[in-house]
Design a protein around this motif. Structure first.
Motif, PDB file in Angstrom:
ATOM      1  N   ASN A   1     -15.535   9.156   8.676  1.00 17.33           N
ATOM      2  CA  ASN A   1     -15.357   9.219  10.124  1.00 17.33           C
ATOM      3  C   ASN A   1     -13.899   8.929  10.464  1.00 17.33           C
ATOM      4  OD1 ASN A   1     -15.225   8.169  12.941  1.00 17.33           O
ATOM      5  ND2 ASN A   1     -17.416   8.669  12.895  1.00 17.33           N
ATOM      6  N   ARG A   2     -13.219   9.915  11.011  1.00 18.53           N
ATOM      7  CA  ARG A   2     -11.793   9.747  11.288  1.00 18.53           C
ATOM      8  C   ARG A   2     -11.530   8.662  12.313  1.00 18.53           C
ATOM      9  NH1 ARG A   2      -8.867  14.798  13.850  1.00 18.53           N
ATOM     10  NH2 ARG A   2      -9.892  13.965  15.708  1.00 18.53           N
ATOM     11  N   ASP A   3     -12.294   8.648  13.398  1.00 20.57           N
ATOM     12  CA  ASP A   3     -12.057   7.640  14.440  1.00 20.57           C
ATOM     13  C   ASP A   3     -12.272   6.233  13.906  1.00 20.57           C
ATOM     14  OD1 ASP A   3     -11.466   9.629  16.238  1.00 20.57           O
ATOM     15  OD2 ASP A   3     -13.523   9.773  17.000  1.00 20.57           O
ATOM     16  N   ALA A   4     -13.267   6.073  13.051  1.00 17.88           N
ATOM     17  CA  ALA A   4     -13.518   4.742  12.481  1.00 17.88           C
ATOM     18  C   ALA A   4     -12.406   4.345  11.524  1.00 17.88           C
ATOM     19  CB  ALA A   4     -14.866   4.737  11.773  1.00 17.88           C
ATOM     20  N   ASP A   5     -11.983   5.285  10.694  1.00 17.62           N
ATOM     21  CA  ASP A   5     -10.921   4.978   9.727  1.00 17.62           C
ATOM     22  C   ASP A   5      -9.607   4.628  10.417  1.00 17.62           C
ATOM     23  OD1 ASP A   5     -12.576   5.357   7.591  1.00 17.62           O
ATOM     24  OD2 ASP A   5     -11.950   7.426   7.201  1.00 17.62           O
ATOM     25  N   GLU A   6      -9.333   5.236  11.574  1.00 12.92           N
ATOM     26  CA  GLU A   6      -8.046   5.051  12.234  1.00 12.92           C
ATOM     27  C   GLU A   6      -8.113   4.057  13.384  1.00 12.92           C
ATOM     28  OE1 GLU A   6      -6.916   8.990  13.322  1.00 12.92           O
ATOM     29  OE2 GLU A   6      -6.354   9.586  11.285  1.00 12.92           O
ATOM     30  N   SER A   7      -9.054   3.135  13.353  1.00 15.92           N
ATOM     31  CA  SER A   7      -9.160   2.107  14.380  1.00 15.92           C
ATOM     32  C   SER A   7      -9.043   0.726  13.738  1.00 15.92           C
ATOM     33  CB  SER A   7     -10.497   2.232  15.125  1.00 15.92           C
ATOM     34  OG  SER A   7     -11.577   2.009  14.235  1.00 15.92           O
ATOM     35  N   ASP A   8      -8.761  -0.285  14.602  1.00 16.91           N
ATOM     36  CA  ASP A   8      -8.704  -1.668  14.134  1.00 16.91           C
ATOM     37  C   ASP A   8      -7.716  -1.826  12.972  1.00 16.91           C
ATOM     38  OD1 ASP A   8      -9.365  -4.352  14.263  1.00 16.91           O
ATOM     39  OD2 ASP A   8     -11.016  -4.141  12.823  1.00 16.91           O
ATOM     40  N   LEU A   9      -6.504  -1.243  13.146  1.00 17.98           N
ATOM     41  CA  LEU A   9      -5.512  -1.228  12.074  1.00 17.98           C
ATOM     42  C   LEU A   9      -4.632  -2.479  12.108  1.00 17.98           C
ATOM     43  CD1 LEU A   9      -4.336   2.498  12.407  1.00 17.98           C
ATOM     44  CD2 LEU A   9      -5.966   1.564  10.756  1.00 17.98           C
ATOM     45  N   THR A  10      -3.981  -2.702  10.972  1.00 21.73           N
ATOM     46  CA  THR A  10      -2.974  -3.766  10.860  1.00 21.73           C
ATOM     47  C   THR A  10      -1.608  -3.115  10.715  1.00 21.73           C
ATOM     48  OG1 THR A  10      -4.514  -5.273   9.776  1.00 21.73           O
ATOM     49  CG2 THR A  10      -2.163  -5.712   9.492  1.00 21.73           C
ATOM     50  N   LEU A  11      -0.685  -3.413  11.639  1.00 18.60           N
ATOM     51  CA  LEU A  11       0.647  -2.824  11.598  1.00 18.60           C
ATOM     52  C   LEU A  11       1.467  -3.453  10.475  1.00 18.60           C
ATOM     53  CD1 LEU A  11       2.686  -0.894  13.038  1.00 18.60           C
ATOM     54  CD2 LEU A  11       3.500  -2.930  14.259  1.00 18.60           C
ATOM     55  N   LEU A  12       2.068  -2.611   9.630  1.00 22.55           N
ATOM     56  CA  LEU A  12       2.908  -3.093   8.538  1.00 22.55           C
ATOM     57  C   LEU A  12       4.389  -3.092   8.898  1.00 22.55           C
ATOM     58  CD1 LEU A  12       1.171  -1.288   5.534  1.00 22.55           C
ATOM     59  CD2 LEU A  12       0.827  -3.629   6.341  1.00 22.55           C
ATOM     60  N   GLY A  13       4.798  -2.148   9.756  1.00 24.94           N
ATOM     61  CA  GLY A  13       6.210  -2.121  10.147  1.00 24.94           C
ATOM     62  C   GLY A  13       6.635  -0.746  10.606  1.00 24.94           C
ATOM     63  N   LEU A  14       7.955  -0.570  10.763  1.00 27.66           N
ATOM     64  CA  LEU A  14       8.552   0.661  11.257  1.00 27.66           C
ATOM     65  C   LEU A  14       9.557   1.193  10.238  1.00 27.66           C
ATOM     66  CD1 LEU A  14       9.365  -0.483  14.913  1.00 27.66           C
ATOM     67  CD2 LEU A  14       7.313   0.732  14.137  1.00 27.66           C
ATOM     68  N   VAL A  15       9.688   2.503  10.217  1.00 26.52           N
ATOM     69  CA  VAL A  15      10.668   3.162   9.352  1.00 26.52           C
ATOM     70  C   VAL A  15      11.532   4.050  10.239  1.00 26.52           C
ATOM     71  CG1 VAL A  15      11.010   4.760   7.439  1.00 26.52           C
ATOM     72  CG2 VAL A  15       9.124   3.133   7.375  1.00 26.52           C
ATOM     73  N   GLY A  16      12.864   3.890  10.155  1.00 33.81           N
ATOM     74  CA  GLY A  16      13.787   4.712  10.925  1.00 33.81           C
ATOM     75  C   GLY A  16      14.554   5.650  10.016  1.00 33.81           C
TER      76      GLY A  16
ATOM     77  N   ALA B   1       0.713   1.612   9.097  1.00 32.91           N
ATOM     78  CA  ALA B   1      -0.359   0.632   9.269  1.00 32.91           C
ATOM     79  C   ALA B   1      -1.412   0.851   8.191  1.00 32.91           C
ATOM     80  CB  ALA B   1      -0.972   0.742  10.664  1.00 32.91           C
ATOM     81  N   GLY B   2      -2.387  -0.057   8.146  1.00 33.33           N
ATOM     82  CA  GLY B   2      -3.450   0.065   7.171  1.00 33.33           C
ATOM     83  C   GLY B   2      -4.638  -0.820   7.544  1.00 33.33           C
ATOM     84  N   ARG B   3      -5.706  -0.658   6.785  1.00 36.49           N
ATOM     85  CA  ARG B   3      -6.891  -1.502   6.965  1.00 36.49           C
ATOM     86  C   ARG B   3      -7.814  -1.322   5.767  1.00 36.49           C
ATOM     87  NH1 ARG B   3     -11.731   1.059  10.397  1.00 36.49           N
ATOM     88  NH2 ARG B   3     -12.657  -0.729   9.339  1.00 36.49           N
ATOM     89  N   ASP B   4      -8.570  -2.376   5.504  1.00 39.74           N
ATOM     90  CA  ASP B   4      -9.628  -2.285   4.506  1.00 39.74           C
ATOM     91  C   ASP B   4     -10.861  -1.706   5.165  1.00 39.74           C
ATOM     92  OD1 ASP B   4      -8.082  -3.416   2.478  1.00 39.74           O
ATOM     93  OD2 ASP B   4      -8.567  -5.448   3.156  1.00 39.74           O
ATOM     94  N   THR B   5     -11.629  -0.934   4.409  1.00 36.13           N
ATOM     95  CA  THR B   5     -12.792  -0.289   4.996  1.00 36.13           C
ATOM     96  C   THR B   5     -13.942  -0.305   4.003  1.00 36.13           C
ATOM     97  OG1 THR B   5     -13.583   1.717   6.083  1.00 36.13           O
ATOM     98  CG2 THR B   5     -12.162   2.015   4.169  1.00 36.13           C
ATOM     99  N   THR B   6     -15.098  -0.004   4.509  1.00 37.03           N
ATOM    100  CA  THR B   6     -16.292   0.109   3.676  1.00 37.03           C
ATOM    101  C   THR B   6     -17.022   1.378   4.057  1.00 37.03           C
ATOM    102  OG1 THR B   6     -17.579  -1.157   5.297  1.00 37.03           O
ATOM    103  CG2 THR B   6     -16.540  -2.393   3.477  1.00 37.03           C
ATOM    104  N   GLY B   7     -18.015   1.728   3.314  1.00 33.63           N
ATOM    105  CA  GLY B   7     -18.806   2.908   3.648  1.00 33.63           C
ATOM    106  C   GLY B   7     -18.158   4.175   3.108  1.00 33.63           C
ATOM    107  N   SER B   8     -18.585   5.321   3.678  1.00 28.84           N
ATOM    108  CA  SER B   8     -18.163   6.618   3.150  1.00 28.84           C
ATOM    109  C   SER B   8     -16.754   6.991   3.566  1.00 28.84           C
ATOM    110  CB  SER B   8     -19.140   7.698   3.633  1.00 28.84           C
ATOM    111  OG  SER B   8     -19.081   7.800   5.048  1.00 28.84           O
ATOM    112  N   SER B   9     -16.270   6.348   4.628  1.00 30.25           N
ATOM    113  CA  SER B   9     -14.930   6.633   5.140  1.00 30.25           C
ATOM    114  C   SER B   9     -14.770   8.095   5.532  1.00 30.25           C
ATOM    115  CB  SER B   9     -13.858   6.249   4.100  1.00 30.25           C
ATOM    116  OG  SER B   9     -13.918   4.900   3.786  1.00 30.25           O
TER     117      SER B   9
END
Length: 943
Positions: A545-560, A535-543
Motif C-alpha cells: 500500500n503506497r499511502d501506508a508506506d509513505e506515511s508516518d515517516l522519520t525525516l533524516l535530513g536534506l540534500v542540496g 526520510a524512512g520508516r520501519d514497516t510490517t506486512g506486505s508493504s
C-alpha cells in the motif's frame, strides 16, 4: 559496458547462479503461450534468466535472427521520382506549350527556325526544373535518414548480470529490458516485474487511455490482449518494469502492422501551399498578358502563327515555373543548417513557425543547465556538511560523513539510476535520472559501497516517482526487517513526516522544528540549490500500500545539489530578449532555486519577478490567468505539473502568441504537441517527448533554441528575398515588350527565346543562392513577425515594384536610345537589321546586368550590403557571374548569335549597361539608409 552497480532484485537473489553454458535459444513456444506462463517459467521458455543474457549468447542470436528493426518503407524508385517531376502542374503546362509551339513550327510556311528554337528552349526549362526538383527531393530523403540516425534510439538491457545501454537494433529474444516512464517499448516483451506500470497502446490498438500492465499470468487467447505483454512502438506512461523480449523486428506485432501499412503521402506545408497558389495566380496573369499581346499584335499586320508563337513564348517566360523547387530547396537548406547547430527539425512547417515565435516556455534542468547534478551540501539536524568534487566522477569527500552516512545510504538505495564508468577515455555518466546519479556519487564520496549495501538490503517493492506526489519510495528487506526509504521534494516529504532523526535519536517532529527545517530548505534553495528531503520508516506486512508506506515517516535530513548553467545560455537568452521573445521558465523546482538559476542566465533581471507556483495556478480561473500573462514582464512558474504547463501554453495561444515549449518527459508530450513548436531533448529526453515534438535538440541546450529561431527567421526572409528577385525582373522583361507594342514599334525589344535564356541563366541559380543566404547581423534585433502576416505583404509588393520599375525604366531607355540613335524610322526595321539585333542584345544584357546588382540589393532588407559584405554569399556571386558569362557567350559566339538573333556588344555598350544595371542597387541602398534613419532609436536609448 558494465554498470557500476549490479542490477536489482531477481539478478542478485542469494544463490542465483548463471547456468552452465549458454541458455537454449528461444524457439517457437510449445505448450502454454508466453503470456500464460508464470514468471519463473518465462525465463526458461525464452532461453533467458533473471541475470539477463550472456553477451556471447546475445551476439549469436543477433547473427541468427537479425537486427531488431523494421525494413525501410518502400518508397518510389529513383526513376519513378524523376518521372514524377514531369507530372507537376507547371511542367505539364510548359510541355503542352512546347508541343503547341512545335506544331506551329510544322504549320509555318516557310518554317522559321526561331519557332523551333522556342519549343526546344521551353523543353530546356522543363528539364532544368525537373532536375532541380529531383535533386532536392532525393537529397532531402537522404538528409532525413541521416538526421534521424542522429536521434538516440537506445534502451537499457540486463546483460551479464549488469544493466547496460544498447542500441535498440541489438535486442534479441530473451533479452531482459528495463523500462520506466517515458520510454518507448523497443520490442514485444513479457513483463516479469512491474511497479505502477501503465502503457499507451495507441500505436497498436488505437486505445487513447493508458492501460495497466502486470507481471501475473494471463489466460487471454492472444498476446495482444494479455495484461502482461508489451509491444514494440507503445509508450510507458507511468511506473517501471522489467520484461523479457519474445519477438523482435518483423516478428513483432508492430512489424505485422508495418507490413500492411502503405507509406503515408508527403504533406505540403501551409507555406508551400500558399506559394503554389500564388504561383498559379501569377501563371493566370501571364496567360492574360499573353492573350492581350496576341490581340494587340494581330491587327498590326503580323501573321496569325507568328503572333500566337510570340504571345505563347512571353506567357511561358513569365510563368514562375521554378518557384516551388526553389522554395523547397530553401526550406531544406534551413533544416540542414539547423542540424549543424544541434537542432533536428522533423517537419518543414516548424522552420516557418520558428520565424514568428513570440514566447518560449523553457524548463530548467538540462536546457538552461548542464544536467550534471552535483551534491554540494548535506544537512542533518543542526549540522551542515559540505561536499567536494564536481560531476559524476566519484572523486571528492564529505566533511564529517559519519552523522549523515545513513541519510546518504537511504537516498542512494532509493534510486533507479546507474553510474557508468568511462569507456575509452570518456567521462563518467548516468543511466537514468541525473538527480539520482548525484546521490549515488555523494554516497560513494562518503565511503559507502552501494553494491554491498544493496546486497545487504535487497529491494522488495517500490513506488516510483510521479509528478503529482513529487517523491519516490522503496521497501527493503534488511535481515528480516522491512524498511521504507523515501526521497522527494521537501514540502511533500515533510507533510508525511511525524518524527525527526536527531543524530541517531528519534523524536517527535514539532511544529517549531518543522518550520525550522522549511527555513533551512528555503535557504539552500535561495543559493540556487535543488533540495531533496530524505526520510524512512520501519514497516510490517506486505508493504504493497503506497499511502501506508509513505506515511508516518522519520525525516533524516536534506540534500542540496546544483546543476551549473550552460556557458552559452546567457548569450542566447540575451539574443532572445533583443528579438522581442518572452522567456518563461517552467519548472518543477522550488521557486527560490528557479529564481537563482534564472538570474544567473539572464532570464530575470528585475528585483521582483512574478513567481507563481502550481498551487497558485490551480486557484486562478481563466480570466485571472489571462491577466497574469498579459501583464508581461518576467515570469517564473515553479512547482508545476505537466497539466499546468499545458494550461499555460493554451492561455498564451489564446492571446495570439506563437509558443515554443521545451520538454523531456512523457508527461510533457501533451504540451509539446499542443505548442506551435514542440522542442524535445535529444540526449536526455524520452522517446515519447521526441515523438511529440517538431524539433529535437541534440545537445539539450537552450542556446540551440536561440540559434534555431535565428535560422528560422532567416529562412523566411530568404524566401522573400528570392521572391523579390524573381518577380522584379519579370517587370523588367515585360515592360519593354509592352512599351514597344503601344509605341507602335513593329518588332519586339526581346524575343521569347531570349527571355527563356534569362530564366535559365540568370534566374534559377541566383534564386537558389539567395535561399542559402546567411543570417543578417540584425535578424535577432527585430520583433517577431505577426502571425497573420502574409508572404506577399505590402512591403514585399512595394519592393518588387520599386526594384522592377527601376530595371524596366533602364532597359526601356537603353532600347529606345539605341533605336533612335540610328536615325532609322520604325517602319523600316526588320528582324535582320544589325541595329535591331544590337538593341535587343542590349535589352537582354541590360536585364542580366541589372539582375546581378539586384541580387546584391535584395540580400539585405535594412542593412547596407556593403556593411554585410558584398562577397558574403560566394554562391550568389558565382551564380551571377555564370549569368554574365552566358550573356557574353550569347553576344559573341556565332553559333549562339544565330540562335538568339544577337549581335556583339562594344566596351562602351557594356559600360552603359553597367551604369544602368547598378541603378537598382544604388536606389535600394538609399531606401535602406532612409529606413534605418527613420526607425533608429533616439540618441542615448539602447535597442
Amino acid at each position: 559496458m558494465k554498470a557500476l552497480r549490479p542490477s536489482r532484485q531477481g539478478d542478485r537473489a542469494p544463490g542465483a547462479a548463471q547456468p552452465a553454458g549458454p541458455p537454449p535459444p528461444p524457439s517457437a513456444l510449445s505448450g502454454e503461450p508466453v503470456h500464460a506462463r508464470a514468471v519463473t517459467d518465462v525465463f526458461g521458455a525464452l532461453g533467458s534468466s533473471p541475470r539477463g543474457l550472456p553477451s556471447a549468447t546475445a551476439r549469436a542470436r543477433l547473427q541468427e535472427r537479425g537486427p531488431n528493426e523494421l525494413p525501410p518503407a518502400r518508397g518510389p524508385t529513383v526513376w519513378r521520382q524523376l518521372a514524377g517531376q514531369f507530372t507537376d502542374l507547371f511542367a505539364v503546362v510548359l510541355m503542352v506549350a512546347s508541343a503547341i509551339t512545335f506544331l506551329a513550327y510544322t504549320l509555318q510556311q516557310p518554317r522559321e527556325t526561331g519557332t523551333l528554337q522556342l519549343a526546344v528552349a521551353i523543353l530546356c526549362v522543363v528539364v532544368l526544373n525537373a532536375s532541380i526538383g529531383f535533386a532536392q527531393e532525393y537529397s532531402a530523403e537522404r538528409t532525413a535518414q541521416t538526421l534521424q540516425a542522429m536521434v538516440p534510439h537506445r534502451c537499457r538491457v540486463v546483460r551479464d548480470a549488469g544493466v547496460v545501454e544498447l542500441p535498440v537494433r541489438e535486442l534479441v529474444p530473451g533479452d531482459l529490458v528495463a523500462l520506466e516512464a517515458g520510454d518507448t517499448v523497443p520490442a514485444d516483451c513479457r513483463v516479469v516485474e512491474a511497479h505502477d506500470l501503465t502503457v499507451s497502446n495507441a500505436a497498436i490498438t488505437g486505445e487513447s487511455e493508458p492501460v495497466r500492465r502486470t507481471a501475473e499470468p494471463d489466460t487471454a487467447e492472444e498476446a495482444l490482449r494479455a495484461r502482461n505483454c508489451l509491444f514494440m512502438g507503445t509508450d510507458v506512461i507511468t511506473g517501471t518494469a522489467r520484461a523479457v523480449v519474445f519477438a523482435t523486428g518483423r516478428a513483432t506485432e508492430f512489424g505485422r502492422i508495418f507490413r500492411l501499412t502503405a507509406a503515408a503521402p508527403r504533406q505540403r506545408t501551409p507555406l508551400q501551399r500558399q506559394v503554389a497558389s500564388m504561383a498559379r495566380r501569377v501563371a493566370g496573369t501571364a496567360l492574360a498578358v499573353g492573350a492581350l499581346l496576341f490581340v494587340i499584335r494581330l491587327p498590326s499586320g503580323q501573321g496569325l502563327v507568328p503572333s500566337f508563337v510570340f504571345a505563347l513564348g512571353v506567357m511561358v517566360a513569365l510563368v514562375p515555373e521554378g518557384l516551388p523547387a526553389t522554395l523547397s530547396v530553401s526550406l531544406a537548406l534551413g533544416v540542414r543548417r539547423m542540424a549543424r547547430h544541434h537542432a533536428l527539425v522533423k517537419k518543414l512547417l516548424a522552420v516557418e513557425a520558428l520565424g514568428s515565435t513570440t514566447v518560449v516556455c523553457t524548463d530548467k534542468t538540462g536546457t538552461l543547465t548542464q544536467a550534471e547534478m552535483t551534491v554540494v551540501r548535506v544537512w542533518a539536524w543542526d549540522q551542515e556538511h559540505t561536499v567536494t568534487g564536481v560531476g559524476y566522477e566519484p572523486n571528492g569527500e564529505v566533511t564529517d560523513p559519519a552523522p549523515v552516512r545513513e541519510l546518504l545510504r537511504s537516498a542512494a538505495l532509493c534510486c533507479d539510476a546507474r553510474l557508468v564508468p568511462p569507456d575509452g577515455g570518456g567521462r563518467w555518466r548516468v543511466l537514468g535520472d541525473t538527480t539520482e546519479g548525484a546521490l549515488l556519487v555523494v554516497a560513494a564520496k562518503a565511503g559507502l559501497d552501494m553494491a554491498a549495501e544493496e546486497a545487504a538490503a535487497p529491494r522488495i517493492a517500490e513506488h516510483p516517482f510521479d509528478s503529482v506526489r513529487k517523491l519516490m519510495s522503496t521497501v527493503h528487506d534488511e535481515g528480516g526487517a522491512r524498511r521504507v526509504r523515501v526521497k522527494g521534494a521537501p514540502s511533500e516529504v515533510l507533510d508525511r513526516c511525524t518524527r525527526l532523526d536527531r543524530g541517531g535519536t528519534v523524536a517527535v517532529l514539532a511544529d517549531e522544528e518543522r518550520k525550522r527545517i522549511e527555513a533551512e530548505a528555503d535557504e539552500l534553495a535561495t543559493e540556487g540549490l535543488r533540495v531533496l528531503a530524505v526520510a524512512g520508516r520501519d514497516t510490517t506486512g506486505s508493504s504493497g500500500n503506497r499511502d501506508a508506506d509513505e506515511s508516518d515517516l522519520t525525516l533524516l535530513g536534506l540534500v542540496g545539489m546544483q546543476d551549473p548553467p550552460r556557458p552559452e545560455v546567457h548569450a542566447a537568452v540575451e539574443s532572445c530578449h533583443r528579438a522581442g521573445i518572452r522567456i518563461v521558465m517552467v519548472t518543477g523546482d522550488h521557486p527560490l532555486t528557479a529564481e537563482a538559476v534564472a538570474r544567473r542566465v539572464g532570464i530575470v533581471r528585475s528585483a521582483a519577478p512574478a513567481v507563481v507556483t502550481g498551487a497558485a495556478l490551480d486557484a486562478m480561473d481563466e480570466a485571472a490567468l489571462d491577466r497574469l500573462l498579459a501583464a508581461g514582464g518576467e515570469l517564473l512558474l515553479c512547482r508545476v505539473s505537466p497539466e499546468h504547463k499545458m494550461r499555460v501554453v493554451t492561455a498564451f495561444q489564446r492571446r495570439g502568441e506563437v509558443v515554443a515549449v521545451t520538454g523531456d518527459g512523457a508527461n510533457d508530450a501533451p504540451a509539446l504537441k499542443h505548442a506551435d513548436i514542440g522542442v524535445a531533448m535529444g540526449a536526455s529526453g524520452t522517446d515519447v517527448a521526441r515523438e511529440a515534438a517538431e524539433m529535437v535538440l541534440l545537445d539539450d541546450s537552450f542556446g540551440s533554441i536561440a540559434v534555431a529561431v535565428r535560422l528560422g527567421r532567416t529562412v523566411y526572409q530568404n524566401i522573400r528575398k528570392f521572391l523579390v528577385y524573381l518577380f522584379s525582373h519579370n517587370i523588367g522583361e515585360l515592360a519593354p515588350i509592352l512599351a514597344a507594342t503601344f509605341a507602335g514599334f513593329p518588332l519586339v525589344p526581346i524575343t521569347a527565346v531570349q527571355v527563356l535564356a534569362i530564366d535559365l541563366g540568370s534566374d534559377v541559380l541566383p534564386a537558389l543562392a539567395l535561399g542559402a543566404e546567411p543570417p543578417e547581423s540584425d535578424v535577432m534585433d527585430r520583433p517577431p513577425r505577426p502571425r497573420t502576416e502574409r508572404l506577399f505583404s505590402r512591403a514585399v509588393v512595394r519592393r518588387i515594384a520599386f526594384l522592377g520599375g527601376i530595371q524596366a525604366l533602364g532597359v526601356c531607355a537603353v532600347f529606345f536610345w539605341h533605336i533612335h540613335a540610328s536615325g532609322i524610322p520604325y517602319a523600316d526595321f526588320t528582324a535582320d537589321n544589325p541595329v535591331y539585333r544590337e538593341a535587343i542584345t542590349m535589352v537582354q544584357a541590360g536585364i542580366v546586368v541589372s539582375q546581378f546588382f539586384n541580387a546584391l540589393a535584395v540580400r539585405t532588407e535594412r542593412e547596407s550590403v556593403f556593411r554585410a559584405g558584398v562577397f558574403g554569399n560566394p554562391w550568389l556571386i558565382a551564380a551571377g557571374l555564370f549569368g554574365l558569362a552566358l550573356m557574353a557567350a550569347i553576344s559573341y559566339l556565332p553559333l549562339l548569335q544565330g540562335v538568339f538573333h544577337t549581335a556583339p556588344l562594344t566596351a562602351g555598350d557594356w559600360a552603359l549597361l553597367t551604369a544602368v544595371g547598378v541603378l537598382p542597387l544604388a536606389a535600394d541602398e538609399v531606401r535602406k539608409f532612409l529606413l534605418r534613419r527613420r526607425t533608429a532609436p533616439p540618441e542615448g536609448e539602447q535597442r
